[in-house]
Motif scaffolding. Structure first.
Motif: not given
Length: 191
Positions: A142-153, A177-188
């Protein structure tokens, strides 16, 4: 966390790496990219196999030939020794180089920083000449130039699921027990 093959008697929350890679690749395809490079760790690991499947699925779903997809498998030793930079240079010097890079290299998000540095040394401007997207997000991106897009879950979605699972476990301590899968979203961002 993030090991869906783990057999356990406990609740499990995992990042859906297949869907995360699919979303990241679709994001780039929707922006016109066709020659996309995926840099990953060892292809023999389950994590990276799921990334590759998600990457390939996005090409397939878009009706694009896999011959336009590129892969570069990297280890932490490759990054530390400079072998990764040399392999990346060779990939960038072909007649039709990639127009975008998705990275999940070991040490990510540090791998994204290595790639950004190498792209800039090669005279490529991010995002004008080539786009860069990291599968792993981090403050440094987030502090690089340019800032880098990423996925985040990670972060809020995971915390929400952990709290939900804990509350359910408190209310029903003997439940399965539960198994939960969380997909990451693109942060532009800027890349």
């Amino acid at each position: 966390m993030d090991n869906p093959n783990l057999k356990t008697e406990y609740d499990q929350i995992s990042v859906d790496t297949l869907e995360t890679a699919n979303r990241a690749t679709r994001y780039l395809i929707e922006r016109g990219h066709r020659r996309i490079l995926l840099t990953t760790g060892l292809k023999s690991s389950g994590f990276f196999q799921r990334l590759n499947k998600g990457f390939e699925k996005a090409f397939y779903d878009a009706g694009l030939p896999l011959r336009d997809a590129r892969w570069l498998s990297v280890t932490e030793d490759d990054v530390a020794s400079g072998r990764f930079e040399k392999a990346l240079n060779r990939t960038l010097c072909v007649q039709q180089p990639p127009t975008a890079v998705i990275t999940s290299t070991p040490g990510a998000p540090g791998g994204a920083m290595v790639i950004l540095n190498r792209l800039q040394k090669a005279g490529l401007r991010v995002p004008e000449d080539i786009s860069l997207l990291s599968i792993v997000d981090g403050q440094r991106l987030r502090i690089l130039q340019p800032t880098i897009s990423a996925t985040t879950a990670l972060g809020e979605p995971v915390v929400r699921e952990v709290v939900r699972c804990l509350l359910e476990r408190i209310q029903s301590p003997g439940s399965k027990p539960q198994r939960v899968f969380i997909p990451g979203d693109v942060v532009e961002r800027g890349s």
